[in-house]
Design a protein around this motif. Structure first.
Motif, PDB file in Angstrom:
ATOM      1  N   UNK A   2       0.839  -1.206   0.000  1.00 22.12           N
ATOM      2  CA  UNK A   2       0.000   0.000   0.000  1.00 22.12           C
ATOM      3  C   UNK A   2       0.866   1.245   0.000  1.00 22.12           C
ATOM      4  N   UNK A   3       0.287   2.331  -0.515  1.00 21.28           N
ATOM      5  CA  UNK A   3       1.038   3.580  -0.620  1.00 21.28           C
ATOM      6  C   UNK A   3       1.487   4.113   0.745  1.00 21.28           C
ATOM      7  N   UNK A   4       0.622   4.035   1.761  1.00 20.07           N
ATOM      8  CA  UNK A   4       1.008   4.545   3.083  1.00 20.07           C
ATOM      9  C   UNK A   4       2.133   3.709   3.679  1.00 20.07           C
ATOM     10  N   UNK A   5       2.068   2.388   3.495  1.00 24.22           N
ATOM     11  CA  UNK A   5       3.138   1.511   3.984  1.00 24.22           C
ATOM     12  C   UNK A   5       4.442   1.833   3.253  1.00 24.22           C
ATOM     13  N   UNK A   6       4.356   2.034   1.937  1.00 26.38           N
ATOM     14  CA  UNK A   6       5.519   2.379   1.134  1.00 26.38           C
ATOM     15  C   UNK A   6       6.146   3.686   1.639  1.00 26.38           C
ATOM     16  N   UNK A   7       5.314   4.707   1.860  1.00 25.74           N
ATOM     17  CA  UNK A   7       5.827   6.003   2.335  1.00 25.74           C
ATOM     18  C   UNK A   7       6.482   5.882   3.703  1.00 25.74           C
ATOM     19  N   UNK A   8       5.897   5.065   4.584  1.00 27.60           N
ATOM     20  CA  UNK A   8       6.484   4.851   5.907  1.00 27.60           C
ATOM     21  C   UNK A   8       7.870   4.234   5.781  1.00 27.60           C
ATOM     22  N   UNK A   9       7.967   3.159   4.997  1.00 29.28           N
ATOM     23  CA  UNK A   9       9.261   2.493   4.807  1.00 29.28           C
ATOM     24  C   UNK A   9      10.245   3.428   4.109  1.00 29.28           C
ATOM     25  N   UNK A  10       9.763   4.181   3.141  1.00 33.23           N
ATOM     26  CA  UNK A  10      10.606   5.066   2.356  1.00 33.23           C
ATOM     27  C   UNK A  10      11.281   6.142   3.212  1.00 33.23           C
ATOM     28  N   UNK A  11      10.587   6.628   4.242  1.00 34.57           N
ATOM     29  CA  UNK A  11      11.106   7.766   5.018  1.00 34.57           C
ATOM     30  C   UNK A  11      11.511   7.427   6.450  1.00 34.57           C
ATOM     31  N   UNK A  12      11.301   6.196   6.915  1.00 33.71           N
ATOM     32  CA  UNK A  12      11.530   5.884   8.327  1.00 33.71           C
ATOM     33  C   UNK A  12      12.987   6.090   8.760  1.00 33.71           C
ATOM     34  N   UNK A  13      13.936   5.770   7.909  1.00 29.66           N
ATOM     35  CA  UNK A  13      15.338   5.929   8.288  1.00 29.66           C
ATOM     36  C   UNK A  13      15.695   7.415   8.406  1.00 29.66           C
ATOM     37  N   UNK A  14      15.232   8.217   7.463  1.00 33.28           N
ATOM     38  CA  UNK A  14      15.443   9.669   7.525  1.00 33.28           C
ATOM     39  C   UNK A  14      14.857  10.229   8.827  1.00 33.28           C
ATOM     40  N   UNK A  15      13.619   9.871   9.116  1.00 30.76           N
ATOM     41  CA  UNK A  15      12.947  10.392  10.313  1.00 30.76           C
ATOM     42  C   UNK A  15      13.638   9.933  11.594  1.00 30.76           C
ATOM     43  N   UNK A  16      14.105   8.689  11.600  1.00 30.51           N
ATOM     44  CA  UNK A  16      14.833   8.165  12.763  1.00 30.51           C
ATOM     45  C   UNK A  16      16.107   8.969  13.006  1.00 30.51           C
ATOM     46  N   UNK A  17      16.893   9.193  11.956  1.00 33.44           N
ATOM     47  CA  UNK A  17      18.134   9.958  12.093  1.00 33.44           C
ATOM     48  C   UNK A  17      17.846  11.410  12.451  1.00 33.44           C
ATOM     49  N   UNK A  18      16.801  11.974  11.863  1.00 35.36           N
ATOM     50  CA  UNK A  18      16.441  13.366  12.133  1.00 35.36           C
ATOM     51  C   UNK A  18      15.998  13.551  13.589  1.00 35.36           C
ATOM     52  N   UNK A  19      15.452  12.504  14.195  1.00 35.25           N
ATOM     53  CA  UNK A  19      15.100  12.555  15.624  1.00 35.25           C
ATOM     54  C   UNK A  19      16.346  12.553  16.502  1.00 35.25           C
ATOM     55  N   UNK A  20      17.414  11.923  16.026  1.00 36.05           N
ATOM     56  CA  UNK A  20      18.666  11.878  16.786  1.00 36.05           C
ATOM     57  C   UNK A  20      19.353  13.240  16.722  1.00 36.05           C
ATOM     58  N   UNK A  21      19.390  13.813  15.535  1.00 42.46           N
ATOM     59  CA  UNK A  21      19.997  15.134  15.327  1.00 42.46           C
ATOM     60  C   UNK A  21      19.462  15.673  14.003  1.00 42.46           C
TER      61      UNK A  21
END
Length: 140
Positions: A2-21
């Protein structure tokens, strides 16, 4: 997928790192949004106000390189660029190609079916890789 699942997977690493710094680079996605098989998955990033030799990069690299997923992953950089890349190890296993597109090189090396399978494996790995990084930094 699904598109929402795809978007989550697509951006999760960016968002995780952005939460760190906070991240200074603009591309949040790891995959080509119209077709994940157009290009190998990768995240290009650098942190705002952090030199390339800051210890935070070493901590993330250690977590990425020791991650046990369907694929092996690495965090690399090149001398001539300010950013780091997080990507499956197979992408640069032969070094940087001197000419031609990297995707074409990988398809020629592995064949279309295996190349697509490795992208599918990467898509499955990405959320777990993000979790491994998040766990490492929340444990500190």
């Amino acid at each position: 997928m699904e598109n929402t699942e795809f978007e989550t997977i697509n951006t999760i690493l960016f968002l995780t790192l952005n939460d760190i710094y906070p991240i200074a680079t603009g591309r949040a996605g790891m995959l080509a949004s119209n077709n994940p098989y157009v290009s190998f998955p990768f995240l290009r990033f650098r942190f705002k106000d952090k030199g390339k030799d800051d210890q935070i990069y070493g901590q993330i690299r250690e977590t990425v390189n020791s991650f046990k997923g369907l694929l092996s992953w690495e965090m690399i950089t090149f001398d001539d660029v300010p950013n780091y890349l997080i990507l499956p190890t197979y992408v640069y296993s032969d070094g940087r190609p001197t000419s031609g597109g990297l995707n074409e090189h990988l398809i020629a090396k592995y064949g279309e079916n295996l190349y697509r399978q490795m992208i599918d494996q990467a898509i499955e790995d990405i959320p777990n890789l993000a979790k491994a990084i998040k766990d490492k930094f929340h444990a500190q």
